[in-house]
Design a protein around this motif. Structure first.
Motif, PDB file in Angstrom:
ATOM      1  N   ALA A 129       0.843  -1.201   0.000  1.00  0.00           N
ATOM      2  CA  ALA A 129       0.000   0.000   0.000  1.00  0.00           C
ATOM      3  C   ALA A 129       0.876   1.248   0.000  1.00  0.00           C
ATOM      4  CB  ALA A 129      -0.927   0.007   1.207  1.00  0.00           C
ATOM      5  N   PRO A 130       1.165   1.828  -1.154  1.00  0.00           N
ATOM      6  CA  PRO A 130       1.989   3.040  -1.204  1.00  0.00           C
ATOM      7  C   PRO A 130       1.396   4.146  -0.337  1.00  0.00           C
ATOM      8  CG  PRO A 130       1.654   2.145  -3.401  1.00  0.00           C
ATOM      9  CD  PRO A 130       0.733   1.385  -2.488  1.00  0.00           C
ATOM     10  N   GLY A 131       2.253   5.032   0.116  1.00  0.00           N
ATOM     11  CA  GLY A 131       1.836   6.111   0.994  1.00  0.00           C
ATOM     12  C   GLY A 131       2.519   5.981   2.345  1.00  0.00           C
ATOM     13  N   ILE A 132       2.173   6.885   3.253  1.00  0.00           N
ATOM     14  CA  ILE A 132       2.782   6.894   4.583  1.00  0.00           C
ATOM     15  C   ILE A 132       1.676   6.857   5.642  1.00  0.00           C
ATOM     16  CG2 ILE A 132       4.247   8.182   6.185  1.00  0.00           C
ATOM     17  CD1 ILE A 132       5.713   6.916   3.809  1.00  0.00           C
ATOM     18  N   TYR A 133       1.939   6.077   6.691  1.00  0.00           N
ATOM     19  CA  TYR A 133       0.953   5.775   7.723  1.00  0.00           C
ATOM     20  C   TYR A 133       1.547   6.082   9.097  1.00  0.00           C
ATOM     21  CZ  TYR A 133      -0.885   3.328   3.698  1.00  0.00           C
ATOM     22  OH  TYR A 133      -1.339   3.045   2.440  1.00  0.00           O
ATOM     23  N   VAL A 134       0.662   6.300  10.070  1.00  0.00           N
ATOM     24  CA  VAL A 134       1.095   6.536  11.451  1.00  0.00           C
ATOM     25  C   VAL A 134       0.288   5.631  12.379  1.00  0.00           C
ATOM     26  CG1 VAL A 134       1.796   8.919  11.026  1.00  0.00           C
ATOM     27  CG2 VAL A 134      -0.533   8.436  11.797  1.00  0.00           C
ATOM     28  N   ARG A 135       0.874   5.326  13.529  1.00  0.00           N
ATOM     29  CA  ARG A 135       0.140   4.605  14.564  1.00  0.00           C
ATOM     30  C   ARG A 135      -0.894   5.539  15.188  1.00  0.00           C
ATOM     31  NH1 ARG A 135       4.941   1.509  15.321  1.00  0.00           N
ATOM     32  NH2 ARG A 135       4.451  -0.700  15.728  1.00  0.00           N
ATOM     33  N   SER A 156       6.571 -15.422  -4.740  1.00  0.00           N
ATOM     34  CA  SER A 156       5.575 -15.398  -3.676  1.00  0.00           C
ATOM     35  C   SER A 156       4.521 -14.333  -3.956  1.00  0.00           C
ATOM     36  CB  SER A 156       6.237 -15.148  -2.324  1.00  0.00           C
ATOM     37  OG  SER A 156       6.902 -13.890  -2.320  1.00  0.00           O
ATOM     38  N   ALA A 157       3.347 -14.537  -3.395  1.00  0.00           N
ATOM     39  CA  ALA A 157       2.236 -13.624  -3.629  1.00  0.00           C
ATOM     40  C   ALA A 157       2.492 -12.269  -2.979  1.00  0.00           C
ATOM     41  CB  ALA A 157       0.948 -14.225  -3.088  1.00  0.00           C
ATOM     42  N   ALA A 158       1.987 -11.223  -3.613  1.00  0.00           N
ATOM     43  CA  ALA A 158       2.100  -9.891  -3.030  1.00  0.00           C
ATOM     44  C   ALA A 158       1.294  -9.826  -1.731  1.00  0.00           C
ATOM     45  CB  ALA A 158       1.587  -8.848  -4.008  1.00  0.00           C
ATOM     46  N   PRO A 159       1.777  -9.105  -0.744  1.00  0.00           N
ATOM     47  CA  PRO A 159       1.070  -9.036   0.543  1.00  0.00           C
ATOM     48  C   PRO A 159      -0.238  -8.262   0.426  1.00  0.00           C
ATOM     49  CG  PRO A 159       2.888  -7.482   0.508  1.00  0.00           C
ATOM     50  CD  PRO A 159       3.010  -8.292  -0.746  1.00  0.00           C
ATOM     51  N   GLN A 160      -1.214  -8.649   1.224  1.00  0.00           N
ATOM     52  CA  GLN A 160      -2.456  -7.895   1.336  1.00  0.00           C
ATOM     53  C   GLN A 160      -2.254  -6.802   2.395  1.00  0.00           C
ATOM     54  OE1 GLN A 160      -5.361  -8.182  -0.523  1.00  0.00           O
ATOM     55  NE2 GLN A 160      -3.989  -9.480  -1.736  1.00  0.00           N
ATOM     56  N   PRO A 161      -2.511  -5.551   2.060  1.00  0.00           N
ATOM     57  CA  PRO A 161      -2.278  -4.479   3.037  1.00  0.00           C
ATOM     58  C   PRO A 161      -3.062  -4.690   4.326  1.00  0.00           C
ATOM     59  CG  PRO A 161      -2.677  -3.571   0.853  1.00  0.00           C
ATOM     60  CD  PRO A 161      -2.993  -5.030   0.763  1.00  0.00           C
ATOM     61  N   ASP A 162      -2.409  -4.402   5.438  1.00  0.00           N
ATOM     62  CA  ASP A 162      -3.004  -4.532   6.765  1.00  0.00           C
ATOM     63  C   ASP A 162      -2.907  -3.170   7.447  1.00  0.00           C
ATOM     64  OD1 ASP A 162      -3.766  -5.070   9.338  1.00  0.00           O
ATOM     65  OD2 ASP A 162      -2.215  -6.565   9.734  1.00  0.00           O
ATOM     66  N   PHE A 163      -4.056  -2.539   7.678  1.00  0.00           N
ATOM     67  CA  PHE A 163      -4.078  -1.193   8.251  1.00  0.00           C
ATOM     68  C   PHE A 163      -4.453  -1.195   9.730  1.00  0.00           C
ATOM     69  CE2 PHE A 163      -5.396  -0.655   3.715  1.00  0.00           C
ATOM     70  CZ  PHE A 163      -4.210  -0.101   3.267  1.00  0.00           C
ATOM     71  N   THR A 164      -4.371  -2.336  10.374  1.00  0.00           N
ATOM     72  CA  THR A 164      -4.754  -2.436  11.782  1.00  0.00           C
ATOM     73  C   THR A 164      -3.969  -1.446  12.644  1.00  0.00           C
ATOM     74  OG1 THR A 164      -5.224  -4.801  11.490  1.00  0.00           O
ATOM     75  CG2 THR A 164      -4.961  -3.992  13.743  1.00  0.00           C
ATOM     76  N   GLY A 165      -4.677  -0.580  13.360  1.00  0.00           N
ATOM     77  CA  GLY A 165      -4.047   0.372  14.257  1.00  0.00           C
ATOM     78  C   GLY A 165      -3.404   1.559  13.579  1.00  0.00           C
ATOM     79  N   LEU A 166      -3.635   1.723  12.270  1.00  0.00           N
ATOM     80  CA  LEU A 166      -2.941   2.755  11.510  1.00  0.00           C
ATOM     81  C   LEU A 166      -3.906   3.761  10.884  1.00  0.00           C
ATOM     82  CD1 LEU A 166      -0.373   0.548   9.547  1.00  0.00           C
ATOM     83  CD2 LEU A 166      -0.025   1.743  11.721  1.00  0.00           C
ATOM     84  N   GLY A 167      -3.384   4.953  10.637  1.00  0.00           N
ATOM     85  CA  GLY A 167      -4.077   5.956   9.849  1.00  0.00           C
ATOM     86  C   GLY A 167      -3.166   6.445   8.742  1.00  0.00           C
ATOM     87  N   LYS A 168      -3.751   6.725   7.595  1.00  0.00           N
ATOM     88  CA  LYS A 168      -2.958   7.222   6.464  1.00  0.00           C
ATOM     89  C   LYS A 168      -2.839   8.735   6.553  1.00  0.00           C
ATOM     90  CE  LYS A 168      -2.204   6.472   1.563  1.00  0.00           C
ATOM     91  NZ  LYS A 168      -2.654   5.687   0.371  1.00  0.00           N
ATOM     92  N   ILE A 169      -1.610   9.217   6.480  1.00  0.00           N
ATOM     93  CA  ILE A 169      -1.359  10.649   6.609  1.00  0.00           C
ATOM     94  C   ILE A 169      -0.855  11.270   5.315  1.00  0.00           C
ATOM     95  CG2 ILE A 169       1.046  10.484   7.440  1.00  0.00           C
ATOM     96  CD1 ILE A 169       0.248  12.657   9.535  1.00  0.00           C
TER      97      ILE A 169
END
Length: 237
Positions: A129-135, A156-169
């Protein structure tokens, strides 16, 4: 003879600019570029606008209301631009600068991470998931994310983005034409974040969007724009 380093970017702070006008100006400059056209960096903010990238799907815009939805030719899906967001548009000749798209994206992200660090916020990358995230619970935490990008085995398969506990800034969306870049990145400083609830940001249903103010940092657009410009200048040369 060793090739000389690329010239410094022509940095311009444009203030508030209509989104469609900014895109038209970038397209015009890119189409007219020659081998000696200086590379540039434009920093601005836009009036409230939803933008739908080339991969965008109409169903990811839930309720636009009075905010216009503008189809655009950058990569990615739907996002929101509005006052209080620093938008940076690097207009670069990749052949002159000697790097490819993947490295370019990494440099944009790194400049954003360093800008956030300047203000006491720790930015993170998320695998897939391109971009920058914060806790969300601790925006200053330096602890490595379990969902950070990591080396993968060939095939290997590309990872599925995991946004648990994160916000996109910060969001990225770029376009490359004739080996030259335009569009760029958007960093949320102090915004009305409600419009992000009217869309699936970047096409994700479970993605929270935050800004620097929600991370406890009281600063203004101009201060962040100057620091981001300095970091981009340093990392894009």
């Amino acid at each position: 003879m060793q090739a000389s380093a690329p010239a410094a970017l022509d940095i311009r702070f444009l203030g508030r600019v209509d989104y469609a006008c900014a895109v038209a100006a970038m397209q015009s400059m890119t189409a007219a570029r020659g081998p000696h056209t200086p590379d540039a960096l434009w920093l601005c903010e836009h009036p409230p606008t939803f933008t739908q990238g080339l991969a965008g799907k109409a169903e990811h815009v839930l309720t636009a209301g009075s905010i216009p939805v503008v189809a655009t030719n950058r990569g990615g899906q739907v996002t929101y631009h509005g006052p209080g967001q620093v938008v940076a548009y690097p207009l670069l000749d990749f052949q002159r600068r000697g790097y490819f798209v993947k490295e370019y994206v990494h440099r944009l992200e790194e400049a954003t991470i360093r800008t956030l660090a300047h203000f006491g916020i720790t930015g993170h990358r998320v695998a897939g998931a391109p971009g920058i995230y914060v806790r969300l619970d601790d925006p200053a935490s330096h602890a490595a994310l379990p969902q950070r990008p990591q080396r993968r085995l060939p095939g290997s398969a590309a990872p599925q983005p995991d946004f648990t506990g994160l916000g996109k800034i910060a969001a990225l969306g770029i376009k490359v034409s004739r080996h030259c870049s335009y569009h760029g990145l958007a960093l949320n400083v102090a915004m009305d974040l409600e419009p992000f609830q009217r869309i699936h940001p970047c096409g994700y249903l479970d993605l929270t969007t935050v800004d620097m103010r929600r991370c406890g940092v009281a600063t203004d657009w101009a201060d962040v724009a100057v620091v981001l410009a300095q970091q981009l200048q340093a990392l894009l040369n």
